[in-house]
Design a protein around this motif. Sequence first.
Motif, short mmCIF file in Angstrom:
data_model
loop_
_atom_site.label_atom_id
_atom_site.label_comp_id
_atom_site.label_asym_id
_atom_site.label_seq_id
_atom_site.Cartn_x
_atom_site.Cartn_y
_atom_site.Cartn_z
N GLU A 116 6.05 -3.87 -10.07
CA GLU A 116 5.96 -3.74 -8.61
C GLU A 116 6.21 -2.29 -8.18
N VAL A 117 5.68 -1.97 -7.02
CA VAL A 117 5.95 -0.68 -6.37
C VAL A 117 6.39 -0.96 -4.95
N GLY A 118 7.62 -0.52 -4.62
CA GLY A 118 8.11 -0.64 -3.25
C GLY A 118 7.70 0.59 -2.46
N MET A 119 7.15 0.38 -1.28
CA MET A 119 6.63 1.49 -0.48
C MET A 119 7.33 1.57 0.87
N TYR A 120 7.61 2.82 1.29
CA TYR A 120 8.08 3.07 2.64
C TYR A 120 7.21 4.20 3.20
N MET A 121 6.57 3.96 4.35
CA MET A 121 5.67 4.94 4.93
C MET A 121 5.91 5.06 6.43
N GLU A 122 5.99 6.30 6.90
CA GLU A 122 6.11 6.54 8.33
C GLU A 122 5.34 7.81 8.67
N SER A 123 4.88 7.89 9.90
CA SER A 123 4.11 9.05 10.32
C SER A 123 4.17 9.18 11.83
N THR A 124 3.77 10.35 12.31
CA THR A 124 3.78 10.63 13.74
C THR A 124 2.96 9.58 14.50
N GLY A 125 3.59 8.96 15.48
CA GLY A 125 2.88 8.01 16.33
C GLY A 125 2.74 6.61 15.76
N ASN A 126 3.32 6.36 14.57
CA ASN A 126 3.20 5.03 13.96
C ASN A 126 4.57 4.49 13.59
N GLU A 127 4.69 3.17 13.62
CA GLU A 127 5.93 2.52 13.22
C GLU A 127 6.08 2.57 11.69
N PRO A 128 7.31 2.71 11.17
CA PRO A 128 7.52 2.70 9.72
C PRO A 128 7.05 1.39 9.09
N VAL A 129 6.55 1.48 7.85
CA VAL A 129 6.04 0.32 7.13
C VAL A 129 6.79 0.18 5.81
N ASN A 130 7.30 -1.01 5.54
CA ASN A 130 7.93 -1.35 4.27
C ASN A 130 7.14 -2.47 3.63
N ARG A 131 6.71 -2.28 2.38
CA ARG A 131 6.03 -3.37 1.69
C ARG A 131 6.09 -3.15 0.18
N THR A 132 5.78 -4.19 -0.55
CA THR A 132 5.79 -4.16 -2.02
C THR A 132 4.44 -4.62 -2.53
N VAL A 133 3.89 -3.90 -3.51
CA VAL A 133 2.62 -4.28 -4.11
C VAL A 133 2.79 -4.43 -5.61
N ASN A 134 1.92 -5.23 -6.22
CA ASN A 134 1.97 -5.45 -7.67
C ASN A 134 1.26 -4.31 -8.40
N SER A 135 1.75 -4.01 -9.58
CA SER A 135 1.14 -2.95 -10.39
C SER A 135 1.27 -3.31 -11.86
N GLU A 136 0.17 -3.24 -12.60
CA GLU A 136 0.17 -3.56 -14.03
C GLU A 136 -0.18 -2.33 -14.85
N GLY A 137 0.49 -2.15 -15.97
CA GLY A 137 0.18 -1.05 -16.88
C GLY A 137 0.66 0.28 -16.34
N PHE A 138 0.17 1.33 -16.96
CA PHE A 138 0.56 2.69 -16.58
C PHE A 138 0.04 3.03 -15.19
N ILE A 139 0.83 3.80 -14.46
CA ILE A 139 0.42 4.25 -13.13
C ILE A 139 0.96 5.67 -12.93
N ALA A 140 0.28 6.45 -12.12
CA ALA A 140 0.74 7.81 -11.83
C ALA A 140 0.68 8.03 -10.33
N ASP A 141 1.65 8.76 -9.81
CA ASP A 141 1.60 9.17 -8.41
C ASP A 141 0.88 10.51 -8.31
N ALA A 142 0.74 11.01 -7.10
CA ALA A 142 -0.07 12.21 -6.88
C ALA A 142 0.45 13.43 -7.62
N LEU A 143 1.77 13.53 -7.83
CA LEU A 143 2.33 14.70 -8.51
C LEU A 143 2.46 14.49 -10.01
N SER A 144 2.99 13.35 -10.44
CA SER A 144 3.15 13.11 -11.88
C SER A 144 1.79 13.07 -12.59
#
Length: 202
Positions: A116-144
């Motif tokens: 699983e990947v837990g996500m928290y996202m907020e931005s100008t003019g939008n309400e914060p979002v908390n959610r969890t999505v499923n993830s299988e196998g290797f994964i990489a974020d934008a920097l790693s």
Amino acid sequence: LLTFPLKSQTVVDSSFKLPASEKLHYDVYYKLGAIWIKTGLANFSTDTITVDSVKAYRFIAKGYSMEKYGWIFNLEDYYRSVAHYKTLYPIRFEKENTEQGVWVHTIYNFNKSGGEVGMYMESTGNEPVNRTVNSEGFIADALSALYYLRTWDYNHLRAGDTVKFNTILDGKIFKQPVVYLGKDTLISVNHKRVPMIKFGAI
């Protein structure tokens, strides 16, 4: 195009290790005809930390536009990624971006054992979002993902070969096809010849 499944670890060079400590600085230029204009700066750093008794890499990247060009385009980016030292599987990712006055803040917490990947996202003019999505196998974020690409063994790839791996970006998980375009030479601003490896994305 040839496609290699990541599970086979075809492209990973098991003998290669990223530096435990590293600092990189880049000047960002825009080329206008024959004129190079310095428009921004980018700094990358790597060190190691301990997370829950596990050794991990900490990657930090900061980028921003030059103040004198802020009236044209204003940018300030901060990225931080923590990944397992041996596998580069991410543990936590955070980014904070401000572009043209719009602010975006994102945090991902990766649970490899639970898939699983837990996500928290907020931005100008939008309400914060908390959610969890499923993830299988290797994964990489934008920097790693940038550092993961450095571990590939390019001696086993030919120009045009494609490798796919799971990537998370803007709250979405997808298989990112990366095309190896071969080796080339970059002529830098100071006219130095710099060997490089070229990539493309589909």
